[in-house]
Scaffold this active site. Sequence first.
Site, PDB file in Angstrom:
ATOM      1  N   HIS A 131      -5.561  -0.673   5.700  1.00 22.07           N
ATOM      2  CA  HIS A 131      -5.350   0.127   6.925  1.00 22.07           C
ATOM      3  C   HIS A 131      -6.434  -0.044   8.004  1.00 22.07           C
ATOM      4  CE1 HIS A 131      -7.961   2.622   4.513  1.00 22.07           C
ATOM      5  NE2 HIS A 131      -6.977   3.169   3.817  1.00 22.07           N
ATOM      6  N   ASN A 172      -5.010   5.874  -7.131  1.00 19.68           N
ATOM      7  CA  ASN A 172      -5.628   7.219  -7.123  1.00 19.68           C
ATOM      8  C   ASN A 172      -4.654   8.289  -7.618  1.00 19.68           C
ATOM      9  OD1 ASN A 172      -4.094   6.870  -4.794  1.00 19.68           O
ATOM     10  ND2 ASN A 172      -5.454   8.076  -3.498  1.00 19.68           N
ATOM     11  N   ARG A 228       1.961   8.712  -6.498  1.00 18.88           N
ATOM     12  CA  ARG A 228       1.415   9.979  -7.016  1.00 18.88           C
ATOM     13  C   ARG A 228       1.610  10.222  -8.509  1.00 18.88           C
ATOM     14  NH1 ARG A 228      -1.855  10.173  -2.825  1.00 18.88           N
ATOM     15  NH2 ARG A 228      -1.041  11.190  -0.944  1.00 18.88           N
ATOM     16  N   HIS A 277       0.843  -1.211   0.000  1.00 15.90           N
ATOM     17  CA  HIS A 277       0.000   0.000   0.000  1.00 15.90           C
ATOM     18  C   HIS A 277       0.876   1.259   0.000  1.00 15.90           C
ATOM     19  CE1 HIS A 277      -3.989   1.828   1.656  1.00 15.90           C
ATOM     20  NE2 HIS A 277      -3.309   2.743   0.995  1.00 15.90           N
ATOM     21  N   ASP A 319       0.889   2.671   3.750  1.00 14.74           N
ATOM     22  CA  ASP A 319      -0.013   3.736   3.283  1.00 14.74           C
ATOM     23  C   ASP A 319       0.777   5.035   3.118  1.00 14.74           C
ATOM     24  OD1 ASP A 319      -2.221   5.104   2.404  1.00 14.74           O
ATOM     25  OD2 ASP A 319      -3.242   5.191   4.343  1.00 14.74           O
ATOM     26  N   ASN A 352      -6.232   9.233   7.086  1.00 13.26           N
ATOM     27  CA  ASN A 352      -7.432   8.452   6.792  1.00 13.26           C
ATOM     28  C   ASN A 352      -7.055   6.975   6.701  1.00 13.26           C
ATOM     29  OD1 ASN A 352      -9.638   7.157   5.633  1.00 13.26           O
ATOM     30  ND2 ASN A 352      -9.965   8.692   4.052  1.00 13.26           N
ATOM     31  N   HIS A 383     -10.968   0.010   0.939  1.00 14.11           N
ATOM     32  CA  HIS A 383     -10.844   1.142   1.849  1.00 14.11           C
ATOM     33  C   HIS A 383     -12.168   1.212   2.616  1.00 14.11           C
ATOM     34  CE1 HIS A 383      -9.750   5.497   2.750  1.00 14.11           C
ATOM     35  NE2 HIS A 383     -11.028   5.453   3.059  1.00 14.11           N
TER      36      HIS A 383
END
EC number: 3.5.2.3
Length: 428
Positions: A230, A90, A60, A56, A303, A276, A177
């Site tokens: 997570h 993402n 970017r 994870h 993460d 998050n 998620h």
Amino acid sequence: MSKTLIRGAKVLGGEPQDVLIDGETIAEIGTGLDAEGAEVVEADGKVLLPGLVDLHTHLREPGREDSETVLTGTRAAASGGYTAVFAMANTFPVADTAGVVEQVWRLGKEHGYCDVQPIGAVTVGLEGRKLAELGAMHESAAGVTVFSDDGKCVDDAVIMRRALEYVKAFDGVVAQHAQEPRLTEGAQMNEGVVSAELGLGGWPAVAEESIIARDVLLAEHVGSRVHICHLSTAGSVEIVRWAKSRGIQVTAEVTPHHLLLTDELVRTYNPVYKVNPPLRTERDVLALREALADGTIDIVATDHAPHPHEDKDCEWAAAAMGMVGLETALSVVQETMVDTGLLDWAGVADRMSATPARIGRALGHGRPVSAGEPANLTLVDTAYRGQVDPAGFASRSRNTPYQGRELPGRVTHTWLRGKATLVDGKLT
């Protein structure tokens, strides 16, 4: 072919041994080894582990190169002892097509600091309405096996069921998620005593737990694999434990920061602690540690979520969520799990290398440290203690919650298929 002799290393924390690397492979392990012409690394009792695998990571690129790139992110990974990372979808554009995942995969190949395995989006544009090109991403050069809308929850039960059914055909896994969006509207931190005192919107544990409960039942119904990203609450631990007792194919990860930090830190209003899922209570932290120790939680995943300075240097409500983690993960695990006696180094190798590699089907990674295996290795000075200084990070971003904090352990060397990517704490 080059040779490297690692002399006097504690393999998985055991008795000191010599390890001979010949080309891309571990050639021999024993005592008193000698190899003419080999480069010698004096381990002096440092711990030798298989190269770490992160299921994870946010790299970017494409789209947010101001935060991180595949190059800077994989350099950070090598600095932290990682030889493989799974890059979340993402990005901008979203990694929801074969073309985008192949771009990320090829960038990883070009830079060579660690293997990069792209994660494909579950839904088009992470919008939760239509399945992405799961089959095409799997059949691409990137060979995607893990799919996630991380950053957003696949909250539609029908879409989640269809995704689980689809990936079953090629032994893929959906990484969820777990965040019920209606229960977290306007949420800023963990819902509890601290949020009530600070007047910040609360993020209830049940928002995570309700999605996990639904998804393990869907996975059981379909007979497919689901992975929980997570995991952060004591209640989530109990749901996963129950699901495993029923034989459901569920795996779960915990981040280093959820093993160490609590929502009490939010009293500082420092946005570096905004993440998050949010930092939870001391009770949750202790439950997560115990669950990682007993195998209810399968792995540690960073993460790693880099952000530029301006996205964190602002008021709490406006700040982005996330923390960098690749370069500090092993130190946090040493402090919370090894130094507390909850895990030995063999257990760390399982939770941070072998099992994440198995979940993500990362061939050649997470293998035993033994003759004939790929030389994906990391050497750790476990006696080291020092303050975290983000100015020395290889990551492009500096949003660490550990700045100035003393942590144990330091990765000194990393080898990817026998090639040193980190030597004496410096990238090659």
